[in-house]
Scaffold this motif. Sequence first.
Motif, PDB file in Angstrom:
ATOM      1  N   GLY A  11       0.821  -1.214   0.000  1.00  0.00           N
ATOM      2  CA  GLY A  11       0.000   0.000   0.000  1.00  0.00           C
ATOM      3  C   GLY A  11       0.854   1.262   0.000  1.00  0.00           C
ATOM      4  N   PHE A  12       0.202   2.365   0.236  1.00  0.00           N
ATOM      5  CA  PHE A  12       0.846   3.685   0.177  1.00  0.00           C
ATOM      6  C   PHE A  12       1.997   3.799   1.189  1.00  0.00           C
ATOM      7  CE2 PHE A  12      -0.024   7.967   2.352  1.00  0.00           C
ATOM      8  CZ  PHE A  12       1.008   8.624   1.694  1.00  0.00           C
ATOM      9  N   ILE A  13       1.675   3.685   2.472  1.00  0.00           N
ATOM     10  CA  ILE A  13       2.707   3.871   3.490  1.00  0.00           C
ATOM     11  C   ILE A  13       3.651   2.666   3.510  1.00  0.00           C
ATOM     12  CG2 ILE A  13       3.116   4.170   5.966  1.00  0.00           C
ATOM     13  CD1 ILE A  13       0.251   5.499   6.066  1.00  0.00           C
ATOM     14  N   ASP A  33       0.930  -9.112   1.700  1.00  0.00           N
ATOM     15  CA  ASP A  33      -0.111  -8.185   1.237  1.00  0.00           C
ATOM     16  C   ASP A  33      -1.091  -8.947   0.349  1.00  0.00           C
ATOM     17  OD1 ASP A  33      -0.114  -4.772   0.906  1.00  0.00           O
ATOM     18  OD2 ASP A  33      -1.488  -5.976  -0.311  1.00  0.00           O
ATOM     19  N   THR A  36      -5.206  -6.002  -2.524  1.00  0.00           N
ATOM     20  CA  THR A  36      -6.582  -5.573  -2.774  1.00  0.00           C
ATOM     21  C   THR A  36      -6.525  -4.457  -3.818  1.00  0.00           C
ATOM     22  OG1 THR A  36      -6.550  -3.775  -1.165  1.00  0.00           O
ATOM     23  CG2 THR A  36      -7.124  -5.984  -0.336  1.00  0.00           C
ATOM     24  N   ASP A  56      -3.389 -13.143   2.774  1.00  0.00           N
ATOM     25  CA  ASP A  56      -4.338 -12.383   3.590  1.00  0.00           C
ATOM     26  C   ASP A  56      -3.945 -12.439   5.067  1.00  0.00           C
ATOM     27  OD1 ASP A  56      -6.818 -11.587   4.928  1.00  0.00           O
ATOM     28  OD2 ASP A  56      -7.720 -11.843   2.952  1.00  0.00           O
ATOM     29  N   VAL A  57      -4.017 -11.296   5.749  1.00  0.00           N
ATOM     30  CA  VAL A  57      -3.696 -11.308   7.189  1.00  0.00           C
ATOM     31  C   VAL A  57      -4.721 -12.095   8.004  1.00  0.00           C
ATOM     32  CG1 VAL A  57      -2.281  -9.220   7.397  1.00  0.00           C
ATOM     33  CG2 VAL A  57      -4.773  -9.028   7.516  1.00  0.00           C
ATOM     34  N   MET A  76       0.440  -3.146   9.251  1.00  0.00           N
ATOM     35  CA  MET A  76      -0.351  -2.018   8.741  1.00  0.00           C
ATOM     36  C   MET A  76      -1.344  -2.430   7.667  1.00  0.00           C
ATOM     37  SD  MET A  76       2.187   0.446   6.574  1.00  0.00           S
ATOM     38  CE  MET A  76       3.532   0.672   7.700  1.00  0.00           C
ATOM     39  N   THR A  80      -8.673   1.064   4.402  1.00  0.00           N
ATOM     40  CA  THR A  80      -8.250   2.357   4.954  1.00  0.00           C
ATOM     41  C   THR A  80      -9.064   3.584   4.542  1.00  0.00           C
ATOM     42  OG1 THR A  80      -6.729   2.763   3.112  1.00  0.00           O
ATOM     43  CG2 THR A  80      -5.833   1.566   5.012  1.00  0.00           C
ATOM     44  N   SER A 121      -1.879   2.241  14.001  1.00  0.00           N
ATOM     45  CA  SER A 121      -3.267   2.640  14.219  1.00  0.00           C
ATOM     46  C   SER A 121      -3.500   3.949  13.465  1.00  0.00           C
ATOM     47  CB  SER A 121      -3.505   2.772  15.734  1.00  0.00           C
ATOM     48  OG  SER A 121      -4.819   3.159  16.005  1.00  0.00           O
ATOM     49  N   TYR A 146     -14.649   2.967   9.513  1.00  0.00           N
ATOM     50  CA  TYR A 146     -13.180   2.789   9.442  1.00  0.00           C
ATOM     51  C   TYR A 146     -12.550   3.102  10.793  1.00  0.00           C
ATOM     52  CZ  TYR A 146      -8.296   4.229   8.681  1.00  0.00           C
ATOM     53  OH  TYR A 146      -6.938   4.388   8.796  1.00  0.00           O
ATOM     54  N   LYS A 150     -10.532   0.546  13.319  1.00  0.00           N
ATOM     55  CA  LYS A 150      -9.140   0.776  13.708  1.00  0.00           C
ATOM     56  C   LYS A 150      -9.023   0.944  15.226  1.00  0.00           C
ATOM     57  CE  LYS A 150      -5.906   1.392  11.507  1.00  0.00           C
ATOM     58  NZ  LYS A 150      -4.839   0.483  10.969  1.00  0.00           N
ATOM     59  N   ASN A 176      -1.652  11.162   6.403  1.00  0.00           N
ATOM     60  CA  ASN A 176      -0.442  11.088   5.584  1.00  0.00           C
ATOM     61  C   ASN A 176      -0.717  11.548   4.163  1.00  0.00           C
ATOM     62  OD1 ASN A 176       1.855   8.534   6.554  1.00  0.00           O
ATOM     63  ND2 ASN A 176       0.408   9.530   7.902  1.00  0.00           N
TER      64      ASN A 176
END
Length: 338
Positions: A11-13, A33, A36, A56-57, A76, A80, A121, A146, A150, A176
Amino acid sequence: MKTILLTGGGGFIGSSLANRILQSRSERLIVLDALTYAGKEPAVSDTGRLEFWHGDVRNGELVESLVARSDVVVHMAAETHVTRSIFDDKLFFETDVLGTQVVANAVVRHQDRIERFIHVSTSEVYGNALSDAMDEDHPLNPMSPYASAKCGADRLVFSYWSTYGIPAVIVRPFNNFGPRQHLEKAVPRFITSCLLGEPITIHGDGSAARDWLFVEDHCDALEAVMDADLSQVAGEVFNLGTGQHRTIGEVAGLVRAAIPAAADLQAEYLSDRPGQVSRHTCDATKARRILGWTPRTSFEDGLDRTIAWYRDNSDWWDSMRWMRHIPIVTSDGKREMH
Ligand code: NAD
């Protein structure tokens, strides 16, 4: 050589952190990851230290097999996007809460090996700011599906530290922005709309304010948590933000001013998003004191770097243009594309 397991590294971060670990640290890195709609396989030069798992987590067996080979876990992986959580909430609880339970359980089972479990988080757990700047003791009043998912995950990790003594650290980053953020999020949506010569759409009157943190500064903080003395950070929560807020309207104006093609574009105002948080401003005194962390990038520099990245990388985002908007029922009962 130590091994870091990073969930959500597509993902992004996560992709910024994966790059950072491979470029400036020496650990082996396992990325897990599910790829998705929000994830892409990390595009990093192969240092021979990266192992990518498409999975998948929520898959307990897989997660346990990866945690068993790791020294540090940075979790993470999550759904999101606030607006998407209004459109389709169930997956948020399955991934963000139950996914975290699976990862935390694997950490409990491999406590003999795991040196640190960093849970990412979010400041969304706080809801509207009840004080000028929000510290870690601010009440938790999550205002969207969301945010509540979280919040559940955040407190789940805390309870596992308290019950099982796992070496958990929780970070609560504020909003972010930076390269490789999905177009559904405000800053990249504004930038790409301007680059395409399309009007910017703003929820409500644009007065909702956020504390904007450049993604590289967030990665600095995650590195500081990895490297801190465990006795100083275990069981602790750290806010990560700049201490300054800017409204969505101001951010849209700065993006428009920085992109010549957008000079004549008017903003379009939509109804407010239900559960909208009116202001978030971070008090990161604790992170400064204990981690020695402070953000290095000004909002203007971060925005310039982000705009330049989207200008130069339209191949990365072109196919997700249609995902900039999601149909939801707004606070005044209208169905709108947000
Ligand atoms: P993102 O949506 O860009 O990336 C999420 C990643 O998780 C994607 O690669 C996705 O494929 C992966 N994922 C989703 N479900 C999964 C599953 N079941 N199993 C494995 N992987 C899965 O998100 P982001 O903006 O990079 O956020 C990363 C973390 O930081 C999240 O936990 C988020 O809540 C938190 N956070 C983000 C912000 C922000 O402003 N972006 C602010 C505070 C906190």
